[in-house]
Design an enzyme around this catalytic site. Structure first.
Site, short mmCIF file in Angstrom:
data_model
loop_
_atom_site.label_atom_id
_atom_site.label_comp_id
_atom_site.label_asym_id
_atom_site.label_seq_id
_atom_site.Cartn_x
_atom_site.Cartn_y
_atom_site.Cartn_z
N GLU A 1 -16.72 13.23 -56.70
CA GLU A 1 -18.00 13.89 -56.54
C GLU A 1 -17.91 15.41 -56.40
O GLU A 1 -18.83 16.11 -56.83
CB GLU A 1 -18.73 13.31 -55.32
N SER B 1 -43.89 -36.46 -15.89
CA SER B 1 -43.32 -36.54 -14.54
C SER B 1 -42.51 -35.31 -14.14
O SER B 1 -42.07 -35.21 -12.99
CB SER B 1 -42.43 -37.79 -14.43
#
Length: 819
Positions: free
Chosen positions: A86, A466
């Site tokens: 680059e 319950s």
């Protein structure tokens, strides 16, 4: 001479005009240049990551995947690959490469368009952070000015570090750290030279040159990068040739998720969006550490899934998912079969497979990835046909009774290889809390998050059955009853003149014992006793009392059905209520986020939970005290009764022994080895068995499990014994219930969890007295044998009469009219 003078003047004028033009353009774009502070604090849009309390990654949220990496932690060959490809003169130029600019300017003059950028790394960084990718001269001018501005404000290493962490690599990967994970599932230092070159080549065209979408173009681009590295003498010829010959094959890798906890992760995601908004939550690089233990969370997930498969197997096989070819037809082309099989997704523990061939008691199966496996008879002998929730068909005698070649089935991993499976129809949830501060240790909201994102642990309000009784009994102990009080366990017939209907609550099973002590009544889950206790106190008194446990006043029924659990609650709410008993009487606030860390590893949030502290002094403590809602003595007494639900009572040697509804916990060596007898809990089953529960705890952990159908009208049904299986292979049959359907899930979870938490004895708190009572009458006893036991009492509530007196015992509920 005149010509040279003219040329000199022209050059001077051009330079002046050029300088004026550049200066004018600079002034024109000056307001758009980033500030110094902005340059040094470029937000890298890092996704949010969620972790367990012990650092295992649970999830990652955010479209952009980024793993910021400091420049000193980047391998030098990877830096060389980027610079060679680059910007070879990166450390020499001032942000703009004059040759590259001249080339772009020449293209603009000759073609009217910019065909190649010639951009430096600094210019690319400027474009990535501040500009678009459009090829226009105005963008190039802005890019140049911003690049110069960046170079004037930042060091070269700072610029390169920003660039490597900012640029796009395709597939939502931003920055080299994320690229290494997305394409190779590796950390940077684990990459090969070929892989580094591949990554360095991606910024040119990340969508069309990546090795997943276009491996051919990716190979060519990698060759360019390797060639540039060779030209720049960053690699040797041998390294170049080896990397050039390396295969391109890769696949898409997800985030480094090491633990699956999707329901918990979604709880965190929703909370973070609520706190910070989507933009900040998803892009600021926040790390959220939950209160959940990785070990306990895994155990909870496994327990939920395995328990649902257990339910599904005992209720029968619902059949194959598809038939790709018939038994008497030839198999289609392998590629065709694999393509059709790929349409069926793995769900939970199950994988789709197609049956290639069968024998009398085995089958050969093919998976979508092309792998083959063997399915043995031991893995499918359970598969008698499902008829309805109450009935199963005849047990199979051979494989052809279950499926034939060409069938698409599901399998899951078993103890002896593959096991025939199906996606369970019921749902389940399991949530565990630290009782002393409310921290969520584990949360599972269903069988599979991919199938249903509805979190039943926190969102499903179901009748508790319950599971409500410990709270009813706690109210009773607060209102004059004791664990030794006798209550009449006999059928109730209550006529309602308004409706013309008699209410007849029944025990389950429909067995009645007459006078029974409160301790035993809770341990055995006697419905009619719960009703009589509520009648003795009054509905309003009980409703008011239940709000102490954090239950919503407006959601509690104002009738006697409350005593049997007609109220609807989420598993998390139930677990919070049971934590009050486990921690000695304090109401803690559940929470699941321990701390939040920002992208700079600074703690931006630290939880300050309410803490149950029985003996702490409030001064000099940076904690919030949980409110005491019941006395320590009351909590202990209810815990004692729930302890009897596990261990029962009486004497088996003298044929007076009895079990509570949670007796199956006794069979778990893994739990009893760690906790001994220091376990308490309560089952829960609703009418028609539509909801089943178990809530229980040791001193350091409380957990609640629920199993039922999402469809409120569907009952869990019942099963018969399968003659193909031994008793150890089918420990449960008959009508589903909390003890059979939800309790095994709790046991499976707790066998792992109890190794990480405290399981201290339930010490007797100050302010209680003990007295030896007669088990039959609840009166004081002078005997010292199996007919008696020591019982605990709040001072002033212990019996005063001895059993040898001639008077008969007092039994609440002998005459329903007194209630």
């Amino acid at each position: 001479m005149k010509f040279f003078k003219w040329l000199m003047y022209s050059l001077i004028i051009a330079v002046v005009l050029g300088g004026v033009t550049v200066g004018g353009m600079y002034l024109y774009y000056q307001d758009e240049l980033p500030s110094v502070a902005e340059l040094r604090d470029v937000r890298l849009q890092t996704p949010m990551q969620v972790y367990s309390a012990d650092g295992e990654m649970i999830a990652q949220f955010g479209e952009i995947r980024r793993i910021p990496v400091a420049l000193e932690n980047v391998p030098q060959p990877l830096i060389d690959a980027f610079l060679a490809t680059e910007d070879t003169r990166f450390y020499e130029h001032f942000g703009i490469d004059p040759i590259g600019v001249a080339r772009a300017f020449f293209q603009l003059i000759t073609t009217g368009d910019i065909q190649s950028g010639g951009s430096t790394i600094t210019q690319q960084l400027a474009r990535n952070i501040y500009l678009s990718f459009e090829q226009t001269w105005t963008r190039k001018v802005k890019e140049a000015f911003i690049a110069l501005h960046i170079e004037s404000q930042l060091e070269k290493d700072e610029i390169l570090e920003l660039y490597l962490n900012k640029i796009t690599f395709g597939h939502r990967a931003h920055g080299i750290g994320a690229a290494a994970q997305v394409y190779y599932g590796k950390n940077l230092h684990e990459l090969t030279l070929a892989e580094m070159a591949m990554i360095a080549g991606l910024p040119k065209a990340p969508s069309t040159m990546n090795p997943i979408s276009r491996p051919d173009r990716a190979r060519d681009r990698r060759a360019v990068v390797l060639g540039r590295m060779l030209d720049e003498e960053k690699i040797t010829e041998a390294e170049y040739q080896a990397a050039l010959a390396a295969p391109v094959a890769t696949r898409l890798h997800g985030a480094e998720v090491t633990m699956s906890a999707p329901y918990l992760a979604e709880m965190v995601r929703a909370e973070m969006v609520s706190r910070y908004g989507e933009d900040t939550a998803y892009t600021s690089g926040l790390k959220v550490y939950t209160t959940a233990s990785a070990k306990q969370q895994r155990a909870a997930q496994r327990a939920v899934q395995q328990n649902l498969h257990g339910y599904d197997e005992r209720h029968g096989y619902r059949g194959v998912e598809a038939q790709l070819w018939k038994q008497d037809e030839p198999m289609p082309a392998r590629e065709t079969v694999l393509a059709e099989l790929a349409e069926f997704e793995p769900i939970g523990l199950t994988r789709p497979a197609v049956v290639l061939s069968t024998t009398e008691q085995s089958a050969t199966i093919l998976f979508a990835d092309g792998q083959q496996g063997a399915l043995l008879w031991s893995g499918m002998a359970w598969a008698r046909p499902y008829l309805n929730p109450e009935r199963q068909g005849a047990a199979p005698e051979q494989v052809s009774d279950i499926f034939t070649a060409g069938a698409v089935i599901r399998v899951r991993a078993g103890d002896e290889g593959w096991r025939l499976a199906q996606v369970p129809e019921p749902s389940a949830a399991l949530v565990a809390l630290r009782p002393n501060d409310g921290g969520v240790a584990a949360a599972v909201g269903g069988y599979s998050f991919t199938v249903s994102q509805f979190n039943r642990a926190t969102q499903a309000e179901r009748q508790v059955g319950s599971n409500i009784k410990p709270f009813i009994y706690s109210a009773a102990l607060e209102n004059g009853f004791t664990l030794a009080t006798l209550v009449n366990d006999a059928p109730i017939n209550q006529w309602n003149p308004g409706t013309g209907i008699a209410w007849r609550p029944r025990n389950s099973p429909d067995v009645y014992e007459g006078p029974i002590r409160v301790r035993a009544a809770l341990a055995k889950s006697k419905n009619v006793v719960s009703v009589r206790l509520l009648r003795a106190m009054g509905v309003d008194t009980v409703v008011d009392y239940l709000t102490r446990f954090g239950f919503d006043y407006g959601e509690l029924p104002r009738n006697e059905s409350l005593s049997l659990g007609s109220a609807s609650m989420t598993p998390l709410e139930v677990a919070r209520g049971y934590a009050v008993f486990a921690n000695g009487g304090f109401l803690v606030e559940p929470y699941f986020i321990e701390r939040i860390v920002d992208a700079s590893d600074e703690v931006v949030y630290q939880a300050r939970p309410t803490v149950a502290c029985r003996e702490c002094e409030p001064a000099d403590r940076d904690v919030r005290d949980a409110p005491r809602v019941i006395s320590e003595q009351n909590a202990f007494l209810v815990t004692q009764a729930m302890n009897s639900a596990v261990w029962g009572g009486g004497s088996w040697a003298h044929e007076t022994g009895w079990n509570g509804t949670a007796w199956r916990i006794q069979r778990s060596d893994a739990i009893t080895r760690e906790a001994g007898r220091n376990i308490a809990g309560k089952t829960g089953t609703t009418n028609d068995v539509k909801d089943t529960w178990f809530s229980g705890f040791v001193s350091g952990l409380v957990a609640t499990g629920w199993v039922g159908f999402d469809n409120l009208e569907r009952a869990l049904g019942s099963t018969t014994m399968n003659p193909n299986l031994s008793s150890s292979e089918q420990p449960i049959s008959g009508t589903e219930a909390g003890a059979k359907t939800a309790l095994p899930m709790w046991i499976d979870f707790m066998e792992t969890a109890v190794t990480e938490v405290a399981a201290e004895p339930f010490d007797v708190p100050p302010g209680l007295v003990s007295a030896r009572i007669d088990l039959e009458t609840g009166k004081l006893s002078r005997a010292n044998d199996y007919t008696t036991r020591f019982e605990y009492f709040i001072p002033g509530t212990a019996p005063t009469e001895y059993v040898d007196n001639k008077s008969s015992p007092t039994v609440f509920g002998d005459d329903d009219s007194i209630f």
